[in-house]
Write an enzyme that holds these catalytic residues in place. Structure first.
Site, short mmCIF file in Angstrom:
data_model
loop_
_atom_site.label_atom_id
_atom_site.label_comp_id
_atom_site.label_asym_id
_atom_site.label_seq_id
_atom_site.Cartn_x
_atom_site.Cartn_y
_atom_site.Cartn_z
N SER A 94 19.30 26.04 18.73
CA SER A 94 19.93 24.89 19.38
C SER A 94 21.44 25.02 19.25
O SER A 94 21.95 25.35 18.17
CB SER A 94 19.42 23.58 18.79
N GLY A 130 23.94 22.62 20.45
CA GLY A 130 24.71 21.42 20.75
C GLY A 130 24.95 21.27 22.24
O GLY A 130 24.02 21.37 23.05
N ALA A 131 26.20 21.10 22.63
CA ALA A 131 26.54 20.91 24.03
C ALA A 131 26.25 22.14 24.89
O ALA A 131 26.19 22.04 26.12
CB ALA A 131 28.01 20.52 24.17
N GLY A 151 23.43 23.69 24.84
CA GLY A 151 22.00 23.75 25.13
C GLY A 151 21.20 24.46 24.06
O GLY A 151 21.34 24.18 22.88
N GLY A 173 18.30 18.02 17.11
CA GLY A 173 17.59 19.29 16.97
C GLY A 173 16.13 19.11 16.61
O GLY A 173 15.27 19.89 17.03
N ASP A 174 15.83 18.06 15.84
CA ASP A 174 14.44 17.76 15.48
C ASP A 174 13.65 17.33 16.72
O ASP A 174 12.49 17.73 16.91
CB ASP A 174 14.40 16.65 14.43
#
Length: 317
Positions: free
Chosen positions: A220, A222-223, A225, A251-252
């Site tokens: 993952s 963040g911004a 993707g 992220g979970d």
């Protein structure tokens, strides 16, 4: 059914402020108290979307009791193992532009007998599970390979295991042959010891985890993707968020959505991205339900431009 294991759960208090100024008295605009911990959040997200899940976790002190009560109020089936220490509390300060400042307690020390009790509970419950998800930090008192020990026993029993952790525990999980690993950008960079400047770096780092023994890697970003790397190749995707409120648990939620959608291929990555983006748009560590998902915002790139530089701003997920 998906079993989650969180060795270091928490009570998560999220406070929204207009601006965070060090050394000043700040008045909150809103506050939320939620059950916390990566595996706990995975179970909450799954259940919010109608996917059966059981959360296995240690609990201690008044905080542990409150954590269990909050989970049961959300309809989460909990297998709580009493421990000597006190369940930790974490604080999140969220600003209107999406900036998040977190203060996480280390959590209580766990004794070997307590870990063995948790292991027995997991192995007993995992017989009917589609996945077992091992999440979060390793509590003080346990070795770095605590998740790896559990992973090996589950894999020997033919059970698929997903692991979301960091540091030496992430490396040990890869070496133990975890079916799926879900690091974020910082965790992936740390475990391979190399900065990740572009998508090519992310893919190379994920392949390194696979060379150590892991099956699938979902990173993952963040911004930026997320990136999926498995035996079939590489897929990337993004899902923009118009009004970010909190990245806690994003992220979970992504991991939960990926598992719920079958944990394979572009369609599962797209679902995970939709769940993760929905979590970012919600306050505190609330997990998204069906009404929060905006799937048409997801863009999938089966053959990514691996030289595209990553954003250097924006919170990890």
């Amino acid at each position: 059914m998906i079993v989650t294991v969180t060795l270091n759960p928490s009570l998560d208090r999220a406070v929204e402020v207009d601006a965070l100024t060090r050394g000043e008295v700040i008045r909150a605009t809103a506050a939320h108290l939620d059950p916390g911990g990566k595996g706990v959040n995975v179970s909450r997200a799954l259940l919010a979307n109608g996917v059966p899940s059981v959360a296995v976790l240690p609990c201690g002190g008044d905080e542990g009791g409150q954590l269990v009560r909050l989970l049961k109020a959300e309809g989460v089936e909990v297998l709580a193992v009493p421990i000597t220490g006190r369940t930790r509390s974490n604080i999140t300060l969220a600003e209107p532009d999406g900036t998040v400042t977190k203060v996480n307690e280390p959590g209580p020390a766990m004794f070997r007998a307590e870990f063995d009790e948790i292991t027995d509970r997991v192995l007993t419950r995992a017989g009917s599970a589609d996945w077992v998800v091992l999440c979060g930090s390793v509590p003080p008192g346990l070795p770095d390979d605590a998740y790896a020990q559990l992973c090996r026993r589950l894999r020997a029993a033919g059970i698929r295991v997903a692991v979301d952790t960091s540091g030496p525990a992430l490396r040990e999980a890869a070496l133990a042959g975890a079916t799926l690993l879900k690091p974020n950008r910082d965790e992936l960079a740390e475990v391979v010891g190399t900065p990740l400047a572009d998508l090519g770096d992310v893919v190379e780092a994920a392949q390194q985890l696979r060379s150590w023994g892991a099956g699938t890697v979902v990173a993952s970003l963040g911004a930026d993707g997320a990136v999926l790397v498995d035996a079939d190749g590489v897929v990337t995707g993004t899902c923009p968020v118009v009004r970010p409120r909190s990245t806690v648990g994003a992220g979970d939620a992504l991991l939960a959505g990926f598992l719920a959608a079958g944990a394979h291929g572009a369609a599962a990555l797209a679902e995970g991205l939709a769940w993760g983006a929905a979590a970012v748009s919600l306050p505190g560590s609330r997990m998204p339900g069906p009404a929060d998902l905006i799937r048409h915002n997801v863009a999938i790139h089966p053959q990514p431009d691996q030289l595209r530089p990553l954003l250097r701003s924006g919170p990890p997920s």
